[in-house]
Design an enzyme around this catalytic site. Structure first.
Site, PDB file in Angstrom:
ATOM      1  N   ASP B 316       0.817  -1.214   0.000  1.00 41.50           N
ATOM      2  CA  ASP B 316       0.000   0.000   0.000  1.00 41.50           C
ATOM      3  C   ASP B 316       0.853   1.268   0.000  1.00 41.50           C
ATOM      4  O   ASP B 316       2.028   1.254   0.360  1.00 41.50           O
ATOM      5  CB  ASP B 316      -0.897   0.000   1.247  1.00 41.50           C
ATOM      6  N   GLU B 317       0.238   2.340  -0.449  1.00 36.43           N
ATOM      7  CA  GLU B 317       0.752   3.700  -0.279  1.00 36.43           C
ATOM      8  C   GLU B 317       2.219   3.890  -0.685  1.00 36.43           C
ATOM      9  O   GLU B 317       3.056   4.283   0.113  1.00 36.43           O
ATOM     10  CB  GLU B 317       0.589   4.130   1.203  1.00 36.43           C
ATOM     11  N   VAL B 318       2.492   3.616  -1.938  1.00 36.53           N
ATOM     12  CA  VAL B 318       3.828   3.939  -2.472  1.00 36.53           C
ATOM     13  C   VAL B 318       3.692   5.259  -3.220  1.00 36.53           C
ATOM     14  O   VAL B 318       2.934   5.343  -4.172  1.00 36.53           O
ATOM     15  CB  VAL B 318       4.316   2.839  -3.437  1.00 36.53           C
TER      16      VAL B 318
END
Lengths: 681, 681
Positions: B316-318
């Site tokens: 998640d959330e790169v």
């Protein structure tokens, strides 16, 4: 600097000055140090705070620092850095030299603690003093307007008595190690240094013996400590500056031993583990030579397991009935010219002393072992009274006071606090005789104590006894004691002691859910009956199989709410204010209205229904108190018949019900009696 | 017997019938069983109660029975006999056959429980069902007028979803094993069966790796689990019917890995353990072949350590910033025709999938891993919303709902309870697609969670999610849920969960002692701000080094007192009674008068002073409410300017202060608006 005098002065100053101001200049430390000087300012405790050790080093000190930082984290919510990169020492700890490999009676436990606005220093001759100093530092930490801090102070501290103990009876109810470890944590917090382990009694023998395996296989219901667990506990205690004294109660109070080994007894078996309390007939056959061989083997094994110099053989409450009906014993008495059973026990004790001494130990026992034949090296633990302690000291025996410290009797902390090993009959002892009074021990007999309520039966009241045994004799201000005791109680929560949390849990259990508000209004103002009256008023004979799940088992021994209410009433009677009046009215109205909320609960639960009458009486006390306040404050003449009828209500409310006492009844009585009553008292 | 229908009918009956009667016929069980039929009478639980095992036997079942009896003892205060001498079976447990050596998704967890007035029988195909049945039995135990008992009832029960999880983030704040064991105890109590262990993130890598020792020596501050501790946890979980899924978040959220191994990253080092929260730039260099070799070795080691079939790679959330500024990565994108960073991550996931599959595991990840290239065997955990879950199911992926179950966002249990994995966009899925929705997971992200308040952030709210995932979709009565949740909360206390006790301890810490009554009047009616607003209104940027010792960290996420007050206000507005009015007046007066008691405390503590304004506003709300009650009850016309001024006060009180919300403001507003306001709503 006249160290002792200073403490006296400070103490008297506290009593003289009123309320908040004195409280704020008082150290929130328990036990109060021997001497201290409060300065101006404070040392802030933040994330950068660390501890540095210098001087004598040992692994125990490292663990103590780690424990100190863990507790400090619990107290503050700050996670301290594990390691200090550079000069960030907040508390410098310097220990001069090591203590004895096995902690001894009378080792130096002193320390000094200097706190300035820029740092703190703890100096101690031995790790024992260091341990105490760290605990004192923890007590000092509190939130201030600018952050967590300790006050600038200079403390010189050392114990008044070298023997400051807590006895726990693990026979009548078995107490698991996890609970005992918590107990030791609490003891460390208040500088207690002897854990007296009452390991055997009629209801169970609790230590694994490799020589006599049936002691536990037959005599413990499977509830006992293995030898490796015992060693673990001893090392846990040593880490906290606490000695461990084992007690194996003989020749009475040992029916559990007879279950596996009936040949030890004076009457024919078979025997069963006792489930009831009290003084039982079975006793060791003290005339049978083989029994001394057995006890020599057993006590030899136990002497090896417990490294402390002292070895407790109990010796209390032998009724002699089994001896009286055994012809061989009667024959022995005649042939040995022993005139009574006391003489028989004295004979036994002499034999036992040789055994105990033979294993390199110093024997100790309860009052009853005191007899002319017993040598002066024995230590007498006085449960019968201060007179027997004074007598023993005069005869040259060393002794401990436990009378006055029977915490199972549910007395208030103030009462234990007033018991001083050197007051009463002991006050007249010569200085040399006084030296023989080693200190005292709180005793936690567990007829009505389970692992669930052990903590609430021991804490926080035992801290008041700890202060009596540590602090100067002149430290006697009860208000100050209670102020500090309440703060300490919260600090003990941070050690995971359950005296506060379990109470809530028990109420939830009784109420069948988390909405315990109404039940707590009642339970907060009741206390278990005092002394041995619980036995007398038991609805059915109690035993170790009786569940301890009633309200009497849940409520603390001492009601803070009742104490505070009582103080407010006195304050209103002497110097009334609108605020006090409003407070009292709110409390009284809450009691009056609470019963209606609680009654449905009583109908639902077999455990609670016995408490219904208490709730109704509390409601009546609320109404009575409100009416009394009206009369008091409107200055109306009080009708005589009203007063009489209300005092009758109060008298009825004072009587115990369900083994509980409504502790607010006396203060309501004061309101009814009014100012005149106050004067008359 | 139409099992499903019965549950529906019973449920509707509850909603239709008023209050106490329906509550008393409702099972105090959470999660509510699939189907049950309450009979007349009850089975008494006393000291003679025992459990007998028949059918399939294993050590795990023996331990489960021992644990069951321990909990039953805590619930009742009765010490049950260790062994049964003869026919004294109270609960006969029959398990048909064993379950898989490593617990698998979708194993049979059903059971049936038949309780009559003379005995009880628990039947289950596998030990998993047996474990659930034992917990249901424990929920049923309550005090009755004649003793502890369980009702006569026939229960047929099985889970609605096979994947019922709780994720705990141990990276942002390290959570020690003791706390996690308690968490598993709580999970067992409510039939949750997946512990998702978020083991690595920017703030710490928490598992010992023998292949990459610097992951913990450099990336954990010393706070990590050894491999033997991990194995212990897995076996502790298996004992409770719980699978353990490890998550190693890559290619973002893994700065802690770069501290020891900067060569994994897309930008030059050196790296430090992140102390702040949020999405950070560092990410694995997904174009570097050597990194896949490293991940293969690491994941191989971890796949061996964690036996479960599923392996979570985060994903998640790169934010891609490090990729954007790395010329080699840009070159790689060009040469491989990857058009954007999402494509780059998809490339990484494909490679990772081969690695994970190569070690025999099924890969799972957060929403972001979903890309056309990812094969249908991957499991998608939806945190973004129900739409993405429905989309995934339509595309053929199996998925879990976590959106709606973010317990870190401090929403009430009712809100989580309303989130259904098969409602909203998922409701329109075909039966086959619905099968792909495996269940859901509560997620405990730990930005503001320490070992101290973990329990209060997880419990009791997570039980509402557990019910959503276990019980029939039609079980949606919020009042019933809260009634049972409060009872369950007390039962969780008996498992030593600290959600209730730690709150009291925290208040004692804030108040500097045990007299927390006044502080609790305030703290009981506030809640932490919701969603991500705490970040936004932080007085200073928070980090993992910020102590979590403020009031916002102490109070439960959901105020029972505010919920109950609000319900009472509605009750007064719709059907006023004298009792309701008196109750509300007492509460409002207590708020009004509380501020004067609290203000001195605020002055003494840097931690509390920020809360002074809340206390003042609560006092104002008390006064406002009392006046509103007067107007309401005396039927006087309400002056317009009074109403306007009071509504302004309420509006001000609704605004968050010190990251806290005064939860009683809306109900006071209802009082000010009066009956007309009620109608207008």
């Amino acid at each position: 600097m006249p160290v002792r005098c200073m403490a006296v002065l400070t103490c008297c100053l506290f009593s003289a000055v009123a309320g908040a101001q004195s409280a704020s200049r008082e150290l929130s430390v328990m036990p109060l140090p021997t001497a201290y000087q409060l300065g101006q300012g404070q040392l802030t405790i933040d994330r950068s705070f660390t501890v540095g050790l210098t001087g004598f080093r040992e692994a125990r000190l490292n663990r103590a620092v780690q424990r100190f930082l863990n507790t400090l984290s619990r107290e503050t919510g700050i996670a301290f850095a594990q390691d200090c990169v550079k000069a960030c020492v907040g508390l410098g700890v310097s220990t001069r030299h090591g203590s004895k490999p096995v902690q001894e009676l009378g080792e130096d436990e002193s320390y000094s603690l200097e706190i300035t606005a820029t740092g703190a220093t703890l100096n101690a001759p031995t790790p024992l003093g260091t341990l105490h100093g760290l605990q004192t530092f923890l007590h000092l930490v509190h939130a201030t307007p600018t952050g967590y801090a300790v006050p600038v102070v200079s403390i010189q501290d050392k114990p008044r008595f070298p023997w400051r103990g807590l006895m726990v009876d693990v026979s009548r109810h078995f107490i698991p190690l996890a609970s005992l470890r918590r107990t030791l944590d609490g003891m460390e917090a208040v500088h207690l240094n002897v854990f007296h382990w009452h390991l055997s009694d009629n209801q169970g023998f609790r230590v694994e013996s490799k020589k006599f395996p049936k002691l536990t296989s037959e005599g413990s219901d499977g509830n006992f400590y293995t030898q490796s667990e015992i060693r673990e506990m001893i090392s846990y205690a040593r880490d906290r500056g606490i000695r461990v004294i084992p007690e194996f109660d003989v020749p009475g109070h040992c029916t559990a031993m007879f279950v596996g080994y009936p040949e030890l007894a004076s009457g024919p078996g078979p025997y069963q583990i006792t489930r009831e309390w009290g003084v039982m007939d079975p006793a060791i056959n003290v005339t049978q030579e083989s029994n001394y061989k057995s006890l020599d083997v057993l006590f030899g094994e136990m002497a090896g397991l417990f490294p402390d110099q002292y070895f407790h053989i109990g010796g209390d409450e032998v009724n002699g009935k089994q001896w009286d009906v055994n012809p061989a014993i009667q024959e022995f008495k005649k042939s040995h010219k022993i005139k009574d059973n006391a003489g028989l026990q004295a004979y036994f004790n002499q034999r036992l002393l040789k055994i105990v001494t033979g294993h390199g130990k110093t024997m100790m026992g309860w009052d009853e072992i005191l007899a002319p034949e017993v040598p002066k090296s024995a230590v007498i633990q006085s449960w019968r009274g201060q007179q027997s302690l004074a007598d023993a000291a005069r005869q040259g025996y060393r002794g401990l006071l436990s009378n006055g410290y029977y915490i199972d009797l549910m007395q208030p902390a103030s009462q234990h606090y007033a018991a001083d090993p050197l007051s009463g009959p002991a006050a007249a002892l010569s200085p040399e005789e006084k030296q023989r009074v080693l200190g005292g021990e709180a005793t936690m007999w567990t007829e009505y104590v389970s692992p669930e309520n052990l903590d609430s039966r021991v804490w926080p009241r035992t801290a008041a006894i700890a202060e009596r045994l540590w602090s100067p004799q002149e430290v006697t201000d009860v208000d100050s004691m209670y102020r500090r005791l309440m703060i300490l109680s919260a600090q003990l929560d941070a050690l995971d002691l359950t005296h506060n949390s379990q109470y809530v849990h028990d109420l939830e259990r009784l109420a069948g859910g988390t909405d315990i508000a109404a039940l707590k209004v009642l339970s907060d103002v009741v206390e278990p009956v005092k002394g041995y009256t619980r036995e007398e008023m038991a609805p059915a004979p109690a035993s170790s199989l009786t569940p301890l799940n009633r309200l009497v088992d849940a409520v603390p021994p001492e009601s803070d709410a009742a104490r505070i209410f009582s103080r407010e009433v006195e304050s209103l009677l002497t110097s009334p204010t609108a605020a006090t009046s409003a407070d009292l009215r709110a409390t009284l109205a809450a009691w009056r209205d609470n019963d209606a909320k609680l009654q449905p609960l009583f109908q639902e639960s077999f455990l609670l229904k016995e408490d219904a009458v208490l709730s109704t009486e509390l409601a009546q006390l609320g109404s009575t108190g409100l009416q009394a306040l009206d009369y008091l404050e409107h200055g109306e003449p009080v009708p005589g018949d009203w007063k009489a009828s209300q005092l009758a209500i109060v008298e009825e409310a004072k009587k115990p019900k369900s083994q509980l006492l409504l502790m607010v009844a006396p203060a309501v009585q004061r309101l009814v009696e009014g100012k005149g009553g106050a004067t008359a008292k």
